[in-house]
Motif scaffolding. Structure first.
Motif, PDB file in Angstrom:
ATOM      1  N   ARG A   3       0.925  -1.449  -0.130  1.00 46.72           N
ATOM      2  CA  ARG A   3       0.030   0.380   0.678  1.00 46.72           C
ATOM      3  C   ARG A   3       1.289   1.353   0.040  1.00 46.72           C
ATOM      4  O   ARG A   3       0.382   2.291  -0.598  1.00 46.72           O
ATOM      5  CB  ARG A   3      -1.159  -0.430   0.771  1.00 46.72           C
ATOM      6  N   PRO A  34      -8.362   0.820   4.551  1.00 46.19           N
ATOM      7  CA  PRO A  34      -8.326   1.293   5.975  1.00 46.19           C
ATOM      8  C   PRO A  34      -7.672   0.140   6.565  1.00 46.19           C
ATOM      9  O   PRO A  34      -7.013  -1.184   6.657  1.00 46.19           O
ATOM     10  CB  PRO A  34     -10.350  -0.229   6.166  1.00 46.19           C
ATOM     11  N   PRO A  35      -7.805   0.077   8.692  1.00 46.63           N
ATOM     12  CA  PRO A  35      -6.858  -0.402   9.017  1.00 46.63           C
ATOM     13  C   PRO A  35      -6.730  -1.551   8.718  1.00 46.63           C
ATOM     14  O   PRO A  35      -8.029  -2.042   9.360  1.00 46.63           O
ATOM     15  CB  PRO A  35      -6.880   0.535  10.549  1.00 46.63           C
ATOM     16  N   ARG A  36      -5.847  -2.940   8.983  1.00 44.02           N
ATOM     17  CA  ARG A  36      -6.456  -3.763   9.517  1.00 44.02           C
ATOM     18  C   ARG A  36      -6.417  -4.734   8.968  1.00 44.02           C
ATOM     19  O   ARG A  36      -7.429  -5.596   8.168  1.00 44.02           O
ATOM     20  CB  ARG A  36      -6.851  -4.564  11.034  1.00 44.02           C
ATOM     21  N   LYS A  37      -7.403  -4.540   7.133  1.00 43.25           N
ATOM     22  CA  LYS A  37      -8.111  -5.105   6.270  1.00 43.25           C
ATOM     23  C   LYS A  37      -7.171  -4.893   4.790  1.00 43.25           C
ATOM     24  O   LYS A  37      -6.180  -3.839   4.768  1.00 43.25           O
ATOM     25  CB  LYS A  37      -9.158  -3.894   5.769  1.00 43.25           C
ATOM     26  N   TRP A  39      -5.486  -3.381   1.483  1.00 47.55           N
ATOM     27  CA  TRP A  39      -6.075  -2.681   0.466  1.00 47.55           C
ATOM     28  C   TRP A  39      -6.567  -3.090  -1.178  1.00 47.55           C
ATOM     29  O   TRP A  39      -6.514  -3.912  -1.334  1.00 47.55           O
ATOM     30  CB  TRP A  39      -4.297  -1.255   1.259  1.00 47.55           C
TER      31      TRP A  39
END
Length: 337
Positions: A3, A34-37, A39
């Motif tokens: 990312r 988004p965080p912890r997902k 990209w």
């Protein structure tokens, strides 16, 4: 590509790999991370890098449809994206032409490889004294027999019938050909004489010599199979001057009509589904293969047909070689605006 790397490529060209559905070039518009997902990237499609694979259903082989269209905005997982090292300056249509040419060349190489493998197998059979029916001479003889059989079956035979107040022709496979508005050229025999002509109306045919024929139910007719060929139909539809210009351009590329590989006749489809329309426009796609390689021809057409005045006709033939050279030939009849 991670990312962080993707963030630095916003506004630049990337490649989208859809595996069996092909590969595409597009401009990276946004990185959605988004965080912890996982990209994702938002991309605007600009060109085709590689065609999708062939799909087989029984005896039918087709190419998968293109997944994305020009300027389409998509979102996809970052795992599908990669950096593009080269500059992509061609249009979507030009890239599609290049991808098609690349696939043709790949098929040519496969075909040549298969021929060499068949020759090696034949030599193996000969060395080991195996079944001689696989020898070249025997195979060539079988090919000649098949070609002769095909030449003898160049026509479709029909029987004349009347069904629900409509005159029709039925072939040996019980396929029905409606005669009303049928454009095909027919051959028939009457009183020991052969005729070639067209269907007129009310169960009556008229020969090229002007003789009318009202056959009895059960009379036999035949149609040369080449009349069902989209390329043959396209050539007959062209004005003589347009056809002459087209043929001269083919010759300048070292080609003749015999070099046609594929013809997508969009005009034919429009005419068959006209339903009262008198204006037709679109593009026919023709593929030729000669000694100089593959040549793609885009035939842009525009037709306005009139009942009580001359038709308006416009044709433009765009030739593109696999070396990227282009040539354009245009024809307009005197009645076009």
């Amino acid at each position: 590509m991670d990312r962080k790397q993707a963030q630095s490529l916003i506004g630049k060209m990337v490649m989208i790999d859809e595996n069996q559905e092909g590969r595409f070039f597009g401009t990276l518009i946004e990185v959605i991370a988004p965080p912890r997902k996982t990209w994702r990237g938002k991309i605007e499609i600009k060109a085709v890098a590689e065609l999708p694979i062939f799909k087989e259903e029984g005896s039918i082989i087709e190419l998968e449809s293109l997944k994305y269209t020009e300027n389409e905005i998509i979102e996809c997982n970052g795992s599908k994206l990669s950096i593009v090292d080269e500059e992509i300056e061609c249009s979507y249509k030009e890239s599609l032409t290049r991808a098609t040419m690349q696939r043709w060349n790949e098929l040519d190489k496969e075909q040549n490889k298969m021929k060499r493998q068949q020759h090696a197998l034949t030599s193996f059979v000969s060395i080991h004294g195996l079944d001689l029916t696989l020898q070249d001479d025997y195979h060539a003889a079988r090919v000649d027999i098949r070609e002769n059989e095909q030449e003898q079956e160049h026509v479709v035979t029909y029987t004349f019938k009347k069904q629900r107040n409509q005159y029709i022709l039925i072939d040996g496979q019980n396929e029905v050909l409606e005669l009303e508005g049928c454009p095909f050229e027919f051959e028939w025999t009457h009183n020991g004489k052969s005729f070639i002509g067209f269907y007129e109306e009310a169960g009556t045919f008229i020969s090229k010599d002007g003789e009318r024929y009202s056959p009895k139910i059960g009379a036999a007719f035949s149609i040369d199979k080449k009349q069902f060929d989209p390329y043959f139909i396209l050539r007959n539809e062209l004005e003589p001057a347009a056809l002459e210009s087209f043929e001269k351009s083919l010759q300048s590329h070292g080609l003749t009509h015999e070099n046609i590989v594929d013809c997508h006749n969009a005009l034919l489809g429009q005419l068959l589904n006209a339903e009262g329309n008198n204006t037709f426009q679109g593009v026919n796609f023709l593929t030729f293969r000669g000694k100089q390689g593959v040549v793609m021809v885009q035939h842009h057409f525009n037709r306005t047909l009139h009942d009580h005045s001359n038709d308006e006709i416009y044709d433009r033939f765009e030739f593109t070689t696999e070396q990227g050279k282009r040539a354009i030939v245009t024809y307009t009849n005197e009645f076009s605006r």
